[in-house]
Design an enzyme around this catalytic site. Sequence first.
Site, PDB file in Angstrom:
ATOM      1  N   HIS A 189       1.263   1.439  -5.828  1.00  0.00           N
ATOM      2  CA  HIS A 189      -0.077   0.840  -5.890  1.00  0.00           C
ATOM      3  C   HIS A 189      -1.100   1.887  -6.316  1.00  0.00           C
ATOM      4  O   HIS A 189      -1.973   1.617  -7.147  1.00  0.00           O
ATOM      5  CB  HIS A 189      -0.446   0.253  -4.523  1.00  0.00           C
ATOM      6  CG  HIS A 189      -1.898  -0.116  -4.386  1.00  0.00           C
ATOM      7  ND1 HIS A 189      -2.491  -1.115  -5.133  1.00  0.00           N
ATOM      8  CD2 HIS A 189      -2.882   0.393  -3.590  1.00  0.00           C
ATOM      9  CE1 HIS A 189      -3.777  -1.214  -4.807  1.00  0.00           C
ATOM     10  NE2 HIS A 189      -4.034  -0.303  -3.881  1.00  0.00           N
TER      11      HIS A 189
ATOM     12  N   HIS B 236       0.834  -1.203   0.000  1.00  0.00           N
ATOM     13  CA  HIS B 236       0.000   0.000   0.000  1.00  0.00           C
ATOM     14  C   HIS B 236       0.868   1.253   0.000  1.00  0.00           C
ATOM     15  O   HIS B 236       1.013   1.933   1.020  1.00  0.00           O
ATOM     16  CB  HIS B 236      -0.958  -0.017   1.199  1.00  0.00           C
ATOM     17  CG  HIS B 236      -2.051  -1.025   1.057  1.00  0.00           C
ATOM     18  ND1 HIS B 236      -2.060  -2.219   1.739  1.00  0.00           N
ATOM     19  CD2 HIS B 236      -3.176  -1.015   0.283  1.00  0.00           C
ATOM     20  CE1 HIS B 236      -3.147  -2.906   1.413  1.00  0.00           C
ATOM     21  NE2 HIS B 236      -3.837  -2.202   0.526  1.00  0.00           N
TER      22      HIS B 236
ATOM     23  N   HIS C  25      -7.161   6.695  -3.032  1.00  0.00           N
ATOM     24  CA  HIS C  25      -8.024   5.723  -2.355  1.00  0.00           C
ATOM     25  C   HIS C  25      -7.360   5.018  -1.178  1.00  0.00           C
ATOM     26  O   HIS C  25      -8.048   4.475  -0.314  1.00  0.00           O
ATOM     27  CB  HIS C  25      -8.534   4.676  -3.365  1.00  0.00           C
ATOM     28  CG  HIS C  25      -7.533   3.592  -3.660  1.00  0.00           C
ATOM     29  ND1 HIS C  25      -6.427   3.810  -4.459  1.00  0.00           N
ATOM     30  CD2 HIS C  25      -7.451   2.306  -3.236  1.00  0.00           C
ATOM     31  CE1 HIS C  25      -5.722   2.687  -4.530  1.00  0.00           C
ATOM     32  NE2 HIS C  25      -6.322   1.775  -3.789  1.00  0.00           N
ATOM     33  N   ASP C  26      -6.024   5.007  -1.106  1.00  0.00           N
ATOM     34  CA  ASP C  26      -5.316   4.397   0.034  1.00  0.00           C
ATOM     35  C   ASP C  26      -4.370   5.403   0.697  1.00  0.00           C
ATOM     36  O   ASP C  26      -3.365   5.012   1.308  1.00  0.00           O
ATOM     37  CB  ASP C  26      -4.516   3.170  -0.422  1.00  0.00           C
ATOM     38  CG  ASP C  26      -5.351   1.898  -0.441  1.00  0.00           C
ATOM     39  OD1 ASP C  26      -6.300   1.800   0.361  1.00  0.00           O
ATOM     40  OD2 ASP C  26      -5.064   0.997  -1.261  1.00  0.00           O
TER      41      ASP C  26
ATOM     42  N   ASP D  69      -8.947  -1.442  -7.953  1.00  0.00           N
ATOM     43  CA  ASP D  69      -8.254  -1.661  -6.686  1.00  0.00           C
ATOM     44  C   ASP D  69      -7.731  -3.084  -6.549  1.00  0.00           C
ATOM     45  O   ASP D  69      -6.708  -3.313  -5.898  1.00  0.00           O
ATOM     46  CB  ASP D  69      -9.208  -1.329  -5.535  1.00  0.00           C
ATOM     47  CG  ASP D  69      -8.503  -1.261  -4.187  1.00  0.00           C
ATOM     48  OD1 ASP D  69      -7.272  -1.038  -4.154  1.00  0.00           O
ATOM     49  OD2 ASP D  69      -9.185  -1.438  -3.154  1.00  0.00           O
TER      50      ASP D  69
END
Length: 320
Positions: free
Chosen positions: A26, A22, A62-63, A172
């Site tokens: 990514h 993560h 998103h992360d 994802d």
Amino acid sequence: MVKLWRFLVMVQEDYHSDNPYHNAVHAADVTQAMYCYMREPMLAKSLTSCDILLGLLAAATHDLDHPGVNQPFLIKTDHYLATLYRNTSVLENHHWKSAVGLLRETGLFSHMPAEDSLNMERELGSLILATDISRQNEYLTRFRVHLDQDNLCLSSASHRHFILQMALKCADICNPCRPWELSKQWSEKVTEEFFQQGDIEKKHKLEVSPLCDRQANTVGNIQIGFMTYVAEPLFAEWARFSDTRLSQTMLGHMGLNKASWGGLQQEQTSVTEEAEPITAGTDAKDPTAAAGATARRDSNTATTAGGTSSKEIPQGSRES
């Protein structure tokens, strides 16, 4: 352009480079996949400029500020993020709020009326929160019903937003759909993050989370279980929605990758049996089945697990 550049630099810096999986690479991978999905004919002819902007921003952030461990870990260690978000979509809420913080700090939406800017922030949150894989069945069931009833209307803003949610969910977890040599590297990275979390849990005498024990799991059995119970059902429905060469290629890669992991598992089993013959009465368990059962029982662990050896019990770098 300066605002955009500053925003993107800050996004990259807020990803943890010491996370095996993560991290900013990514995020870039997911953003590239999201772009490809939005270029598919079903979406390209319907998406507005705001839809495209939201899709790319959600993929990139998103992360954001992911601590390298999963939600159950944050809850059982009484992490401040678990308390802040009441043990509900803890990571996804943090990623969203971190992204909003950067949007406001850089003034990326400052040219918009305040109401439009707030609405963009809310829709960004709706997209990022959809990546909570513990809600996978909820989204997949809704998607399947729409496809069965053939009632998706992409002239509807709400339907376009739902399809963007599904596209981001696919992006994802699209690693199993990449060519083998690339997919294998991603699989090894995410599994190492799982195992590093397990190492931290063992060190602090905590119960080791599912899939995080390097003595009890292998990359292969985790990946086969994940593909069988999480990735394949999602991408099969996506291919029903967007039956294109890209969708068929992704399904083809996933089938080949699953077979490759199966072959490696067989090789490893044969080597183990030759080195240590199984004695009578040994309880020989199927690790692939175990991984699959775990994926069904707690699919949240399957994609948001992990940890870093350089940290003890990680704390997020930003409070919301």
